[in-house]
Write an enzyme that holds these catalytic residues in place. Sequence first.
Site, PDB file in Angstrom:
ATOM      1  CG  ASP A  41      -2.084  -0.950   1.096  1.00 54.22           C
ATOM      2  OD1 ASP A  41      -2.266  -1.525   0.009  1.00 54.22           O
ATOM      3  OD2 ASP A  41      -2.815  -1.131   2.089  1.00 54.22           O
ATOM      4  CE  LYS A  63      -6.740  -1.254  -3.334  1.00 54.87           C
ATOM      5  NZ  LYS A  63      -8.061  -1.077  -3.940  1.00 54.87           N
ATOM      6  N   GLY A  94      -1.361  -1.332   5.095  1.00 52.81           N
ATOM      7  CA  GLY A  94      -1.228  -0.469   6.248  1.00 52.81           C
ATOM      8  C   GLY A  94      -2.161  -0.911   7.370  1.00 52.81           C
ATOM      9  N   GLY A  95      -1.711  -0.770   8.612  1.00 55.48           N
ATOM     10  CA  GLY A  95      -2.549  -1.119   9.751  1.00 55.48           C
ATOM     11  C   GLY A  95      -2.734  -2.614   9.887  1.00 55.48           C
ATOM     12  CG  ASP A  96      -5.481  -6.157  11.712  1.00 53.65           C
ATOM     13  OD1 ASP A  96      -4.772  -6.853  12.455  1.00 53.65           O
ATOM     14  OD2 ASP A  96      -6.445  -6.621  11.067  1.00 53.65           O
ATOM     15  CB  THR A 124      -5.773  -1.217  13.845  1.00 53.23           C
ATOM     16  OG1 THR A 124      -6.599  -0.478  12.938  1.00 53.23           O
ATOM     17  CG2 THR A 124      -6.281  -1.028  15.268  1.00 53.23           C
ATOM     18  CB  ALA A 125      -4.789   3.868  12.344  1.00 51.99           C
ATOM     19  CG  MET A 176     -10.099   6.056   5.307  1.00 54.32           C
ATOM     20  SD  MET A 176     -10.531   4.629   4.283  1.00 54.32           S
ATOM     21  CE  MET A 176     -11.187   3.483   5.515  1.00 54.32           C
TER      22      MET A 176
END
Length: 260
Positions: A41, A63, A94-96, A124-125, A176
């Site tokens: 990503d 992404k 990115g993240g989980d 995760t973020a 987001m």
Amino acid sequence: MPPEAKPLFPVQLVGAGPGAADLLTLRAARAVEGAQALLYDALVGEEILAMAPQACLKIQTGKRAGRPSMRQETINRLMIRLARRGLRVVRLKGGDPSIFGRVGEEAQALRLHGLAAEIVPGVTAACAAAAQFGLPLTHRGVARRVVMTTATTQDGELALDWAAASDPEATLAIYMGARAAPEIARRLIAAGRSPLTPVAIVENASSPGANLNRTTLAQQAVAAPMRAGAGPAILLVGEALAASASWPSDAGLEALPGAA
């Protein structure tokens, strides 16, 4: 096995975490270090990409919200084609990967073509942003639930379960959604959430330059939208945030520098 046949390794769908290389899990780091083809990503940093072997084929898939990205169908075809060549394929997200990472779609596409998938979780973020600034996502007697949600639908429309989001015992982690934060705040207040509910907007979580904007729903409802071109950000909403010793009772709108 015929001499010309190559072993089909499971495609690894790997969480790269929020950005900092030292937040990778050991399993994720080993997957990247052993990759022969890496589909990553846009938010995956250079420090993580440098962990891949020099001969590894690296393909950026995009992404990133609001920006051009490779079509999901194209990503699926690439994973399948490279895996059938006998390469160790790592799809780095990115993240989980299981949290808004389309891991279900990609795993299903692989299975439909007779290929196995291994999912490697990542930080995760929401967790990274809260930890960096010492913000609890739950707090005994205050918040019993964490709701992870996106702010928009696949068509780009602003859509949350406003009734569920108004639960005062729930901390919201809205992915987001920072650019729509003023409108989200107004709708949460209209749904019954207290205007004094704490809000944290964390930009570039886990990086040394991360910013924290501490405010309330009432203040956020009249704030200017987040500037164009800003880094990835997550919106945290809930009473648990104020349980942090670092959360002032008169939290304003100023951005604070990243944690050292």
